[in-house]
Design an enzyme around this catalytic site. Structure first.
Site: not given
Length: 644
Positions: A323-325
Site C-alpha cells: 500500500g502507501s508504505t
C-alpha cells in the site's frame, strides 16, 4: 566236532579297517586338540574380548538439549524435569488391558495408541516404550501409587524441552517434536524413547548443534541381551548441546506481542546501524510447549482452522500489498528519472488514464503538492504521476535496492520473496507484455506488489541509514562460534533523494495534517518519522462505490483492508526501524500507527544499544543461511484509492 579252517584274508581285512578307523579317530582327536589349543591359547585374548562383549553392552545416555537465550541472557528455550511413564512389553501379560488402566491417569487418544503399537512392533520386547510424558506431579504420583498393580509399567524422570515465554517467542524459537519415520536416520539417538528434534525456527535451523553429544553407560546383560545391572562407575557422561544466543530482546518482543493481542498481524524492529533484529512478533501465535508435550487432536484442529493462522510466521512468510508504505520507493524512482522534488502535481481527487479513472483516497483532492507534501498527505494522484515518470522497471530497481523482493541470509528458514514486478518478470511469469495502466497500481503499492513485514522493516532501515544496505540478522552465537554483523554494501541511492523521503516521513507524523500525526511520539528525543499504509484485498466495484459501500466496517473481517505502518527513530540520528501490519485492520493510521508508536516507545525507552549483550566467545566464518521457497504469484487487483 568239526573245526572251520582259519580265514586269514578276512582277518587281514578287519585289521586294515580297524587301523584306518583308529587312525582317523586319532587324526580327529589331534585336529580337535589343535583347534582347542588355537581357541584357548593362541586366540585367547580375542575370544576373551568377544566374551566380555557378550556379557557387557554400552547403553546410550541422551544429552540435554542446548539452551536458546536472548541478547541479554534471558532463557527462551531451556530444559526441565520430565515425568513420564514407560512400558516394557515382555513384562506386560495383557498389553491392551494395561494401556486401558493407564488411560485412567493419562490421556491416551487414538493417535497415541497407534504410535505406541507401532513402537511395540519396531522394538524388541524388552525395550521400554514411552506411553506418555510431560506428566503433572499429580499424575506421576498416582501412577507410582498404583505401580504394583500395573505389570510392566515403569515410571521415569528425565528431561524435556521448556519454553518459558510460551507463545511470545514461538515464531522465532520454533519448537521440538517426536522423530517421525521420515526423519529417522542411523543416528541411534533418534531411536531413544521420547527423543525430540527441532521442527521449526531456531530449533530446526541449529538442530544438530543444539542436540549435543550422547554419552554411554556400561551394562551387564544376559544371553538374550536383557540388562542385569548398570556399571555407573564406567559411564561416559553426555555433553549438553551448544547454547544459541539471539539478537532478540525478550522484553521488547513481549511488548510487541501485547500490542498485537487480539489481532492477526506482525511487527519487526531492526537496529538501523547493525541490522540486528530486536523484535519479530507474529500474532496470534501458538504455545510451543504444546508441541513438545504432543498436540491433541482438538488443539491441532483449532490451530489449523483458525482464520488468524497462528501457525504461520507472518514476519517471514506472510506477504502483503504494501500500500502507501511503498510511496517513498515510487517517489525516489521518479526523482532518479529526473522529476524535481519541488515539482507540484495537482490532485483533484482522481486522474484519467487509458479508458478509466484512477481515484485518490481523498474524494475532493489535495490540490497542488510537492513530493514531501504528497508523502505527508499520502496523495494517490501524485504517485500515479510519479509512477508514470519512473516506469515499472525504475520502480523495481529502487525497490530491490531498498530490500523488497529479497531473501536475506537469515538463520531462520521460511522466508518468502514477495513480488516486485517488472516488464521482464511479467513476460517470464505470464508471457505477456507490461501494460502502462498497471504501473499506476504499482506506484501506490498495489497490483502485483507484495512484501513481507521483515522486508518492509529493512526498507525503513535503509531509508533511515541513508548510505548502507542494512541487512537483518538474528543469531549472535552458537556455542563458541560467533556470528558477526553482515557486511553492508552501498545503497547506491543519491542521499538527496533519500532526504526527500525522510522529510516526507517526518511530516507524516510530526506536522498537523500528516496521516499519522496522532501516532507521533511527543517526547522530543524520540521524534518518530513514519508512513502509513492501507492495502486492499479486493476491488470495489462502481456499484459499491455508488452505494457508498467503501468503508471497512461495512465489510466482513476477511474482506477488509490491511493496515500498515513503517517508521524509524529518532529522526535526527536514526537508530531503530519498525514495520507493523494488522491484517484486515482497516486504516493504517488508526490500526497500525498507534501500535507501532507504542512498540517504538518501549524500544527507545529501553534502548538495547546502551546495554551490553551476552558476550560471544569466538569469531565465525559465516552465518548459516535459511532460505525459503518462492511463493505462487498473488492475484492482481485494480488499484483502489488508498489513504495512508
Amino acid at each position: 566236532m568239526r573245526v572251520e579252517p582259519y580265514d586269514t584274508d578276512r582277518q587281514q581285512t578287519f585289521s586294515r579297517r580297524a587301523a584306518l578307523l583308529g587312525g582317523g579317530a586319532g587324526l580327529l582327536l589331534l585336529g580337535v586338540g589343535a583347534r582347542l589349543y588355537q581357541l584357548q591359547v593362541v586366540n585367547h585374548e580375542e575370544y576373551q574380548t568377544l566374551s566380555a562383549d557378550n556379557q557387557f553392552n554400552l547403553r546410550l545416555l541422551p544429552p540435554l538439549r542446548g539452551e536458546i537465550l536472548d541478547r541479554f541472557g534471558e532463557p527462551l528455550a531451556t530444559n526441565r524435569k520430565n515425568y513420564r511413564v514407560l512400558m516394557i512389553p515382555e513384562r506386560t501379560p495383557n498389553f491392551a488391558e494395561t494401556l486401558k488402566s493407564l488411560a485412567k491417569y493419562v490421556n491416551i487418544d487414538d493417535r497415541d495408541y497407534d504410535r505406541i503399537l507401532n513402537d511395540a512392533r519396531r522394538k524388541t520386547k524388552f525395550t521400554p516404550i514411552e506411553i506418555a510424558d510431560n506428566l503433572s506431579w499429580e499424575q506421576f504420583a498416582r501412577i507410582n501409587l498404583e505401580w504394583p498393580h500395573l505389570a510392566g509399567v515403569q515410571p521415569d524422570v528425565g528431561e524435556t524441552r521448556h519454553y518459558p515465554h510460551g507463545s511470545i517467542m514461538s515464531a522465532i524459537v520454533g519448537h521440538v517434536g517426536r522423530v517421525s519415520e521420515r526423519e529417522m536416520t542411523d543416528d541411534p539417538l533418534l531411536r531413544q524413547p521420547g527423543f525430540r528434534i527441532g521442527k521449526k525456527g531456531v530449533e530446526l535451523a541449529f538442530d544438530q548443534q543444539l542436540r549435543g553429544e550422547a554419552g554411554s553407560v556400561k551394562v551387564e546383560v544376559n544371553a538374550h541381551g536383557r540388562v542385569i545391572r548398570e556399571l555407573k562407575n564406567e559411564a561416559d557422561q553426555p555433553e549438553q548441546g551448544q547454547t544459541a544466543v539471539l539478537t532478540i530482546d525478550a522484553e521488547l518482543q513481549a511488548a510487541a506481542m501485547a500490542e498485537l493481542e487480539g489481532q492477526s498481524g506482525a511487527a519487526v524492529v531492526l537496529d538501523v546501524k547493525t541490522g540486528e533484529v530486536l523484535v519479530m512478533a507474529s500474532a496470534p501465535s501458538f504455545d510451543p510447549n504444546d508441541f513438545n508435550m504432543g498436540v491433541s487432536s482438538e488443539t491441532w484442529r483449532r490451530l489449523t482452522t483458525d482464520p488468524y493462522q497462528p501457525l504461520l510466521d507472518k514476519t517471514l512468510s506472510g506477504f502483503y500489498p504494501p500500500g502507501s508504505t511503498f510511496k517513498m520507493i515510487t517517489g525516489i524512482a521518479a526523482l532518479e528519472a529526473g522529476m524535481s522534488p519541488d515539482e507540484k502535481v495537482y490532485c483533484g481527487g482522481r486522474t484519467y488514464f487509458g479508458n478509466r479513472f484512477f481515484h485518490c483516497w481523498k474524494k475532493e483532492g489535495h490540490g497542488s503538492l510537492s513530493q514531501k507534501d504528497a508523502i505527508k498527505h499520502s496523495c494517490d494522484v501524485y504517485f500515479y504521476e510519479a509512477a508514470q515518470r519512473a516506469g515499472v522497471d525504475g520502480i523495481h530497481s529502487v525497490a530491490t535496492r531498498l530490500g523488497l523482493g529479497q531473501v536475506f541470509d537469515f538463520a531462520i528458514p521460511g522466508q518468502k520473496r514477495g513480488t516486485i514486478p517488472s516488464t521482464e518478470w511479467k513476460r517470464g511469469k505470464f508471457n505477456q507484455p507490461w501494460y502502462p495502466g498497471e504501473t499506476l497500481s504499482v506506484g501506490i503499492g498495489q497490483g502485483y506488489v507484495t512484501a513481507t513485514p521483515l522486508q518492509l522493516a529493512v526498507m525503513a532501515a535503509r531509508i533511515a541509514n541513508a548510505a548502507q544496505a542494512v541487512t537483518p540478522w538474528i543469531v549472535r552465537s552458537v556455542g563458541d562460534v560467533t556470528y558477526e554483523q553482515p557486511q553492508f554494501g552501498p545503497l547506491n541511492i543519491a542521499p538527496e533523494h533519500l532526504a526527500v523521503a525522510r522529510a516526507g516521513m517526518d511530516a507524516v507524523t510530526n506536522e498537523i495534517g500528516g496521516t499519522a500525526w496522532r501516532s507521533r511520539l511527543e517526547e522530543p528525543e524520540f521524534r518518530l518519522a513514519g508512513k502509513t499504509g492501507t492495502s486492499q484485498v479486493r476491488r470495489i466495484t462502481k456499484e459499491e462505490r455508488a452505494r457508498g459501500v467503501t468503508k471497512n466496517e461495512d465489510l466482513p473481517w476477511e474482506r477488509r483492508d490491511h493496515a500498515l505502518f513503517v517508521a524509524f527513530a529518532p529522526f535526527e540520528e536514526p537508530r531503530y526501524a519498525i514495520s507493523v501490519i494488522v491484517e484486515h485492520g482497516g486504516s493504517g493510521s488508526k490500526a497500525a500507527g498507534p501500535r507501532a508508536r507504542e512498540i517504538m516507545r518501549a524500544v527507545l525507552t529501553k534502548d538495547p544499544a546502551r546495554r551490553p549483550p551476552v558476550a560471544p566467545v569466538a569469531r565465525p566464518s559465516s552465518v548459516t543461511a535459511g532460505v525459503g521457497p518462492a511463493y505462487p504469484a498473488a492475484s492482481v487487483a485494480s488499484p483502489r484509492p488508498k489513504r495512508g
